[in-house]
Design a protein around this motif. Structure first.
Motif, PDB file in Angstrom:
ATOM      1  N   LEU A   1      53.882  47.758  -3.538  1.00  9.53           N
ATOM      2  CA  LEU A   1      53.191  48.976  -3.941  1.00  9.53           C
ATOM      3  C   LEU A   1      53.763  50.215  -3.255  1.00  9.53           C
ATOM      4  O   LEU A   1      53.956  51.249  -3.884  1.00  9.53           O
ATOM      5  N   SER A   2      54.086  50.107  -1.976  1.00 14.33           N
ATOM      6  CA  SER A   2      54.642  51.279  -1.291  1.00 14.33           C
ATOM      7  C   SER A   2      56.009  51.640  -1.860  1.00 14.33           C
ATOM      8  O   SER A   2      56.318  52.827  -2.015  1.00 14.33           O
ATOM      9  N   ASN A   3      56.831  50.659  -2.212  1.00 19.81           N
ATOM     10  CA  ASN A   3      58.137  50.937  -2.820  1.00 19.81           C
ATOM     11  C   ASN A   3      57.957  51.614  -4.181  1.00 19.81           C
ATOM     12  O   ASN A   3      58.688  52.542  -4.525  1.00 19.81           O
ATOM     13  N   THR A   4      56.977  51.134  -4.933  1.00 22.59           N
ATOM     14  CA  THR A   4      56.695  51.726  -6.235  1.00 22.59           C
ATOM     15  C   THR A   4      56.277  53.177  -6.077  1.00 22.59           C
ATOM     16  O   THR A   4      56.747  54.063  -6.799  1.00 22.59           O
ATOM     17  N   TYR A   5      55.419  53.431  -5.102  1.00 25.86           N
ATOM     18  CA  TYR A   5      54.965  54.801  -4.859  1.00 25.86           C
ATOM     19  C   TYR A   5      56.132  55.710  -4.504  1.00 25.86           C
ATOM     20  O   TYR A   5      56.269  56.808  -5.055  1.00 25.86           O
ATOM     21  N   PHE A   6      57.003  55.278  -3.597  1.00 29.52           N
ATOM     22  CA  PHE A   6      58.108  56.135  -3.181  1.00 29.52           C
ATOM     23  C   PHE A   6      59.131  56.318  -4.294  1.00 29.52           C
ATOM     24  O   PHE A   6      59.727  57.387  -4.416  1.00 29.52           O
ATOM     25  N   SER A   7      59.319  55.316  -5.139  1.00 26.76           N
ATOM     26  CA  SER A   7      60.194  55.486  -6.304  1.00 26.76           C
ATOM     27  C   SER A   7      59.601  56.519  -7.253  1.00 26.76           C
ATOM     28  O   SER A   7      60.307  57.384  -7.785  1.00 26.76           O
ATOM     29  N   PHE A   8      58.285  56.436  -7.453  1.00 28.79           N
ATOM     30  CA  PHE A   8      57.581  57.401  -8.294  1.00 28.79           C
ATOM     31  C   PHE A   8      57.726  58.806  -7.719  1.00 28.79           C
ATOM     32  O   PHE A   8      58.043  59.758  -8.431  1.00 28.79           O
ATOM     33  N   LYS A   9      57.533  58.935  -6.420  1.00 24.98           N
ATOM     34  CA  LYS A   9      57.640  60.233  -5.743  1.00 24.98           C
ATOM     35  C   LYS A   9      59.049  60.815  -5.907  1.00 24.98           C
ATOM     36  O   LYS A   9      59.216  62.003  -6.183  1.00 24.98           O
ATOM     37  N   GLU A  10      60.066  59.986  -5.768  1.00 26.36           N
ATOM     38  CA  GLU A  10      61.446  60.449  -5.931  1.00 26.36           C
ATOM     39  C   GLU A  10      61.711  60.904  -7.358  1.00 26.36           C
ATOM     40  O   GLU A  10      62.410  61.903  -7.583  1.00 26.36           O
ATOM     41  N   LEU A  11      61.163  60.201  -8.335  1.00 30.75           N
ATOM     42  CA  LEU A  11      61.324  60.621  -9.728  1.00 30.75           C
ATOM     43  C   LEU A  11      60.641  61.966  -9.979  1.00 30.75           C
ATOM     44  O   LEU A  11      61.191  62.834 -10.657  1.00 30.75           O
ATOM     45  N   LEU A  12      59.444  62.146  -9.435  1.00 27.25           N
ATOM     46  CA  LEU A  12      58.762  63.434  -9.581  1.00 27.25           C
ATOM     47  C   LEU A  12      59.577  64.560  -8.955  1.00 27.25           C
ATOM     48  O   LEU A  12      59.729  65.634  -9.546  1.00 27.25           O
ATOM     49  N   GLU A  13      60.125  64.325  -7.768  1.00 27.38           N
ATOM     50  CA  GLU A  13      60.950  65.333  -7.101  1.00 27.38           C
ATOM     51  C   GLU A  13      62.195  65.643  -7.918  1.00 27.38           C
ATOM     52  O   GLU A  13      62.615  66.798  -8.009  1.00 27.38           O
ATOM     53  N   PHE A  14      62.785  64.628  -8.530  1.00 29.20           N
ATOM     54  CA  PHE A  14      63.950  64.826  -9.383  1.00 29.20           C
ATOM     55  C   PHE A  14      63.616  65.776 -10.527  1.00 29.20           C
ATOM     56  O   PHE A  14      64.343  66.747 -10.790  1.00 29.20           O
ATOM     57  N   PHE A  15      62.504  65.524 -11.212  1.00 27.85           N
ATOM     58  CA  PHE A  15      62.142  66.371 -12.342  1.00 27.85           C
ATOM     59  C   PHE A  15      61.733  67.768 -11.897  1.00 27.85           C
ATOM     60  O   PHE A  15      61.936  68.742 -12.627  1.00 27.85           O
ATOM     61  N   GLU A  16      61.176  67.905 -10.697  1.00 24.54           N
ATOM     62  CA  GLU A  16      60.895  69.234 -10.157  1.00 24.54           C
ATOM     63  C   GLU A  16      62.202  70.001  -9.934  1.00 24.54           C
ATOM     64  O   GLU A  16      62.294  71.186 -10.240  1.00 24.54           O
ATOM     65  N   LYS A  17      63.218  69.322  -9.407  1.00 23.69           N
ATOM     66  CA  LYS A  17      64.524  69.963  -9.206  1.00 23.69           C
ATOM     67  C   LYS A  17      65.153  70.338 -10.544  1.00 23.69           C
ATOM     68  O   LYS A  17      65.738  71.413 -10.679  1.00 23.69           O
ATOM     69  N   VAL A  18      65.043  69.438 -11.520  1.00 23.62           N
ATOM     70  CA  VAL A  18      65.584  69.720 -12.855  1.00 23.62           C
ATOM     71  C   VAL A  18      64.927  70.959 -13.435  1.00 23.62           C
ATOM     72  O   VAL A  18      65.598  71.828 -14.007  1.00 23.62           O
ATOM     73  N   GLU A  19      63.614  71.067 -13.291  1.00 22.31           N
ATOM     74  CA  GLU A  19      62.907  72.238 -13.805  1.00 22.31           C
ATOM     75  C   GLU A  19      63.378  73.500 -13.084  1.00 22.31           C
ATOM     76  O   GLU A  19      63.560  74.545 -13.701  1.00 22.31           O
ATOM     77  N   GLY A  20      63.608  73.405 -11.776  1.00 27.81           N
ATOM     78  CA  GLY A  20      64.125  74.544 -11.023  1.00 27.81           C
ATOM     79  C   GLY A  20      65.499  74.961 -11.510  1.00 27.81           C
ATOM     80  O   GLY A  20      65.792  76.160 -11.640  1.00 27.81           O
ATOM     81  N   ILE A  21      66.342  73.996 -11.803  1.00 27.13           N
ATOM     82  CA  ILE A  21      67.678  74.311 -12.333  1.00 27.13           C
ATOM     83  C   ILE A  21      67.553  74.999 -13.678  1.00 27.13           C
ATOM     84  O   ILE A  21      68.222  75.990 -13.958  1.00 27.13           O
ATOM     85  N   ARG A  22      66.653  74.481 -14.531  1.00 29.72           N
ATOM     86  CA  ARG A  22      66.452  75.072 -15.851  1.00 29.72           C
ATOM     87  C   ARG A  22      65.999  76.520 -15.737  1.00 29.72           C
ATOM     88  O   ARG A  22      66.410  77.376 -16.516  1.00 29.72           O
ATOM     89  N   LYS A  23      65.187  76.821 -14.736  1.00 30.32           N
ATOM     90  CA  LYS A  23      64.677  78.179 -14.544  1.00 30.32           C
ATOM     91  C   LYS A  23      65.655  79.067 -13.777  1.00 30.32           C
ATOM     92  O   LYS A  23      65.353  80.216 -13.505  1.00 30.32           O
ATOM     93  N   GLY A  24      66.816  78.515 -13.382  1.00 34.46           N
ATOM     94  CA  GLY A  24      67.798  79.295 -12.654  1.00 34.46           C
ATOM     95  C   GLY A  24      67.534  79.360 -11.169  1.00 34.46           C
ATOM     96  O   GLY A  24      68.068  80.220 -10.479  1.00 34.46           O
ATOM     97  N   GLU A  25      66.741  78.448 -10.671  1.00 32.21           N
ATOM     98  CA  GLU A  25      66.415  78.419  -9.244  1.00 32.21           C
ATOM     99  C   GLU A  25      67.240  77.373  -8.510  1.00 32.21           C
ATOM    100  O   GLU A  25      66.796  76.800  -7.522  1.00 32.21           O
ATOM    101  N   PHE A  26      68.448  77.117  -8.999  1.00 29.29           N
ATOM    102  CA  PHE A  26      69.309  76.082  -8.425  1.00 29.29           C
ATOM    103  C   PHE A  26      69.701  76.450  -6.995  1.00 29.29           C
ATOM    104  O   PHE A  26      70.033  77.586  -6.701  1.00 29.29           O
ATOM    105  N   ARG A  27      69.645  75.468  -6.123  1.00 29.94           N
ATOM    106  CA  ARG A  27      70.131  75.649  -4.755  1.00 29.94           C
ATOM    107  C   ARG A  27      70.803  74.358  -4.316  1.00 29.94           C
ATOM    108  O   ARG A  27      70.364  73.269  -4.664  1.00 29.94           O
ATOM    109  N   GLU A  28      71.852  74.501  -3.554  1.00 26.07           N
ATOM    110  CA  GLU A  28      72.592  73.340  -3.041  1.00 26.07           C
ATOM    111  C   GLU A  28      71.708  72.532  -2.110  1.00 26.07           C
ATOM    112  O   GLU A  28      70.906  73.080  -1.374  1.00 26.07           O
ATOM    113  N   LEU A  29      71.882  71.232  -2.159  1.00 21.60           N
ATOM    114  CA  LEU A  29      71.133  70.351  -1.253  1.00 21.60           C
ATOM    115  C   LEU A  29      71.839  70.187   0.052  1.00 21.60           C
ATOM    116  O   LEU A  29      72.976  70.291   0.197  1.00 21.60           O
TER     117      LEU A  29
END
Length: 86
Positions: free
Chosen positions: A58-86
């Protein structure tokens, strides 16, 4: 999705191939829609835990889910022109 590359390809061409696959995936829906769907899937999974019994991973599932959410948040930021280097 076909992300296989030939051994002779440069690392840059591998990144380009990955980028094409991600672009194809993301073109089917918005980042916001993907995030909503992830919440729906994860919520259903959590509700099913009572019937299926607790998962050892369950903890692995949660952290995988969290990473996917963060990925899509970054994608949305890129789409809005808020891209920043990691």
């Amino acid at each position: 999705m076909n992300t296989e590359t030939h051994a002779s390809e440069s690392p840059d061409s591998q990144w380009i191939a990955y980028g094409r696959e991600v672009a194809a995936l993301l073109s089917s829906s918005t980042a916001e829609s993907w995030t909503d769907e992830l919440w729906t899937m994860f919520s259903g999974f959590m509700l099913a835990q009572n019937e299926m019994g607790r998962s050892e991973n369950l903890s692995n599932t949660y952290f995988s889910f969290k990473e996917l959410l963060e990925f899509f948040e970054k994608v949305e930021g890129i789409r809005k022109g808020e891209f920043r280097e990691l």
